[in-house]
Design an enzyme around this catalytic site. Sequence first.
Site, PDB file in Angstrom:
ATOM      1  N   ASP A 558     -24.624  15.548 -34.336  1.00 17.08           N
ATOM      2  CA  ASP A 558     -24.152  16.931 -34.381  1.00 17.08           C
ATOM      3  C   ASP A 558     -22.957  16.986 -35.333  1.00 17.08           C
ATOM      4  O   ASP A 558     -22.269  15.980 -35.532  1.00 17.08           O
ATOM      5  CB  ASP A 558     -23.705  17.409 -33.001  1.00 17.08           C
ATOM      6  CG  ASP A 558     -24.714  17.105 -31.916  1.00 17.08           C
ATOM      7  OD1 ASP A 558     -25.903  17.377 -32.134  1.00 17.08           O
ATOM      8  OD2 ASP A 558     -24.306  16.588 -30.857  1.00 17.08           O
ATOM      9  N   ASP A 597     -29.045  17.595 -35.970  1.00 12.51           N
ATOM     10  CA  ASP A 597     -29.215  17.988 -34.564  1.00 12.51           C
ATOM     11  C   ASP A 597     -28.422  19.270 -34.332  1.00 12.51           C
ATOM     12  O   ASP A 597     -28.635  20.258 -35.001  1.00 12.51           O
ATOM     13  CB  ASP A 597     -28.788  16.856 -33.647  1.00 12.51           C
ATOM     14  CG  ASP A 597     -29.270  17.051 -32.215  1.00 12.51           C
ATOM     15  OD1 ASP A 597     -30.141  17.907 -31.984  1.00 12.51           O
ATOM     16  OD2 ASP A 597     -28.773  16.350 -31.321  1.00 12.51           O
ATOM     17  N   ASP A 601     -22.332  20.624 -29.963  1.00  9.12           N
ATOM     18  CA  ASP A 601     -22.934  20.373 -28.655  1.00  9.12           C
ATOM     19  C   ASP A 601     -21.867  19.956 -27.657  1.00  9.12           C
ATOM     20  O   ASP A 601     -20.929  19.206 -27.992  1.00  9.12           O
ATOM     21  CB  ASP A 601     -24.002  19.284 -28.753  1.00  9.12           C
ATOM     22  CG  ASP A 601     -25.330  19.827 -29.265  1.00  9.12           C
ATOM     23  OD1 ASP A 601     -25.384  21.015 -29.651  1.00  9.12           O
ATOM     24  OD2 ASP A 601     -26.318  19.062 -29.283  1.00  9.12           O
ATOM     25  N   ARG A 653     -30.614  28.363 -29.410  1.00  3.87           N
ATOM     26  CA  ARG A 653     -29.471  27.682 -28.786  1.00  3.87           C
ATOM     27  C   ARG A 653     -28.154  28.270 -29.277  1.00  3.87           C
ATOM     28  O   ARG A 653     -27.346  27.587 -29.903  1.00  3.87           O
ATOM     29  CB  ARG A 653     -29.508  26.178 -29.047  1.00  3.87           C
ATOM     30  CG  ARG A 653     -30.728  25.495 -28.476  1.00  3.87           C
ATOM     31  CD  ARG A 653     -30.620  23.978 -28.604  1.00  3.87           C
ATOM     32  NE  ARG A 653     -31.821  23.310 -28.119  1.00  3.87           N
ATOM     33  CZ  ARG A 653     -31.996  21.986 -28.091  1.00  3.87           C
ATOM     34  NH1 ARG A 653     -31.030  21.201 -28.547  1.00  3.87           N
ATOM     35  NH2 ARG A 653     -33.102  21.462 -27.638  1.00  3.87           N
TER      36      ARG A 653
END
Length: 774
Positions: A558, A597, A601, A653
């Site tokens: 990430d 990714d 996160d 997301r």
Amino acid sequence: MKAWAAVTAGMLAMALALNAQAQPRPQLEAAEAARLNAAAYLGDWQPATLDDPARWTPQAIVAADGSGTHRTLQAALDALPAKGASTQRHYILVKPGTYRGPLCVRDKAPFTLYGLGDAAEVRIVDGRYAGQPKAPGQAAQPCIPALEAKTHGTAGSSTLAIFSDDVQLLRLSIVNDAMDGVRQGHGYPEGAGEAGGAQAVALMTRGDRIQLQQVRLLGHQDTFYADRAANTEVARVFVQRSLIAGDVDFIFGAARLVIDDSLILARAGRRAPGQGGYVLAPSTPAAQALGFLVQRSRWLAEPGLAPGSIALGRAWDQGVPKGEWQPGAPNGQALVRDSLLGPHLGPWAASTARRPFTATGAAANRMAEYANIVLPAAAFEALLAGQGWASMEGGTRGGADAKPEHVLAVRTRAELDAALGLGDTPKIIVLLARIDLAADASGQRLGAADLRDPAYDFEAFVRQYDPASWGRADPSGPLEEARRRSAKRQAAQIVLRIPSHTTLIGAVPGAGFAGGMLLLEKVQQVILRQLHFSDAYDLFPAWEPRDNGHGEWNSEYDNVSLRGARHVWVDHCSFDDGERPDHLEASAFGRPIQRHDGLLDITRQSDLVTVSWNRFRQHDKTMLIGAGDTQTADAGTLRVTLHHNLWEDVKERAPRVRFGQVHVLNNLYLARRDGPYAQGYSIGLGQGSALISEANVWEGEPTRLLRALKGQRFEDRGSLLNGAPVDPLALLRAAQPDAPAIQPAGWSPPYTLRAEPAAGLAERLRSQAGAAPR
């Protein structure tokens, strides 16, 4: 020398004239700044490298306990050969301890006075001050007798006076503590006050080729006096990697002084409230082209100084009564360049003779700047009480409690690694560049060929694990092991671990990180502000043959990852995939090869996080809060507030939440139904989650505002879709008629942050969200 000086003086005058329109803060043009560097100020002198004092053999060792050759510094200095008697450099080692002055060294052979440890371990201290009364016949200072004077005077207050050439000082503290007991203008000793007499010099130099490295000069008014003897052509002083602290005119004099890579610290607390101060006060002779150069340094302040309360400096019109300055009198010259300037600093001020500051005319001041960067006041901020989950349970301060010496400006990976080496010590790291985490020490970006294990070959990997022959079992065997080793090598290069009690803030446009991941793992008290995160690119993604039922290539990295992190504030940052977006990647096994990714996160029991005023742009799986349905230990954590963020062309997301209590308010979603970033959904309601949405705005053609992914608790108030009120739950029921019934969130935000009306929000977020200059 005189001809060269005249040319340089003309260059400087021309450069200042070109910038007369910015008289309060004249800026040099790049061509002139290129000429006015340290080499120009130092001339034919190249200071020595003093980084390894352990290699020296001292001729004298000073130790107060009698374990050396001398008990006092003055005795060791007096024992040095006279100037001209020896050309050999002599070394005097000073053992840790406190040594009281005043000290004087005059006309000695070249010598080095040094300690072996931290500069704070050796303290050379005295407490005389200018207005301090003395009896006639009593010496003010051994180097400045002033026998008939009734007071010590400024020069006579010096703790250490060096009236000699070719002197080196290393790893020492030189202190004048005469005014340490004065607070807020009260407690002055006899003969001193706000109006005068409080001058108290720590170090006075009057010589040529004097070098200070890793030295701490501590005082208040007139800390460092870099002087020039009347009959000396040049008096050059070089200060590097040192600390100079004071409050009024605390770097002053007529020498040619270069300060490099140092901390210039404005002190607070001595003067009465409302009184300002000055840093530089050069008294450069009118015929001398160059005076003070301060470069690559940090200008910071102790807590308590108001923004703009301390002037960069003023000319010391030495010997000139107020209002009587005339051309030919001293006219201080100073250049401040390539430095980080704290918010406590204001522009140059009128001279000591009340000559107004101006860059033009007969009374022009010879002071300018070049390529300085203003340290954002935000660097010292903690998250205000009530501003989301990160403000709860004591709040998020990051590195706000850092000592001035732990406010660090970095431009390179090496400098950044050194700053992070402070560990959990409170620190503020000011980023002055975009650092490519995938680059080597020379700046060359490393690719798969540089980082792969010799046994790894991607084409062979694809042939080996083709589902048509390998099936749906996870890859195993030598090629997969080689891929894992390759991934481990890449991770060692591109994963940057951020320790606790850190504020990391960008201070120039584009400051941030490319090519890697910031990892906040099992840390607390971290603030990330005004940074651009881009392109955390996985060179060796994993093939997971059962993911989504048909297999997926999955990236490890990430842009920013929180794992078990607490009290984190991410504010005014930008996130994207850079110039290597996944939609341009090839496919294998019928699936696109994913190189990125998440953008941000938040997983593994991370908690008390506020994410505010950020821009997330053109990405697939943007923000995951909670890593998996089986991670039941996440219950009771993952408390996150997302407010005033801009989500531009992100597929999904934004966020997807499992287990957490997440408050999403005043966000703007710009969605599209076509192209590589066609929207799938914005907010994902995952296992055990409880979300509150308030006054969010969707614009464009969103496919879904919500998606139920085993989550059953959600409520929304006051959101808009293309300017009209919207019920996200009604849209969810229409899109997922078989989804479980959605219940209210079941909790209320325990902080005072409240949503503002959604109407009119979009334009403000378009202009203010993200790391772009504001």
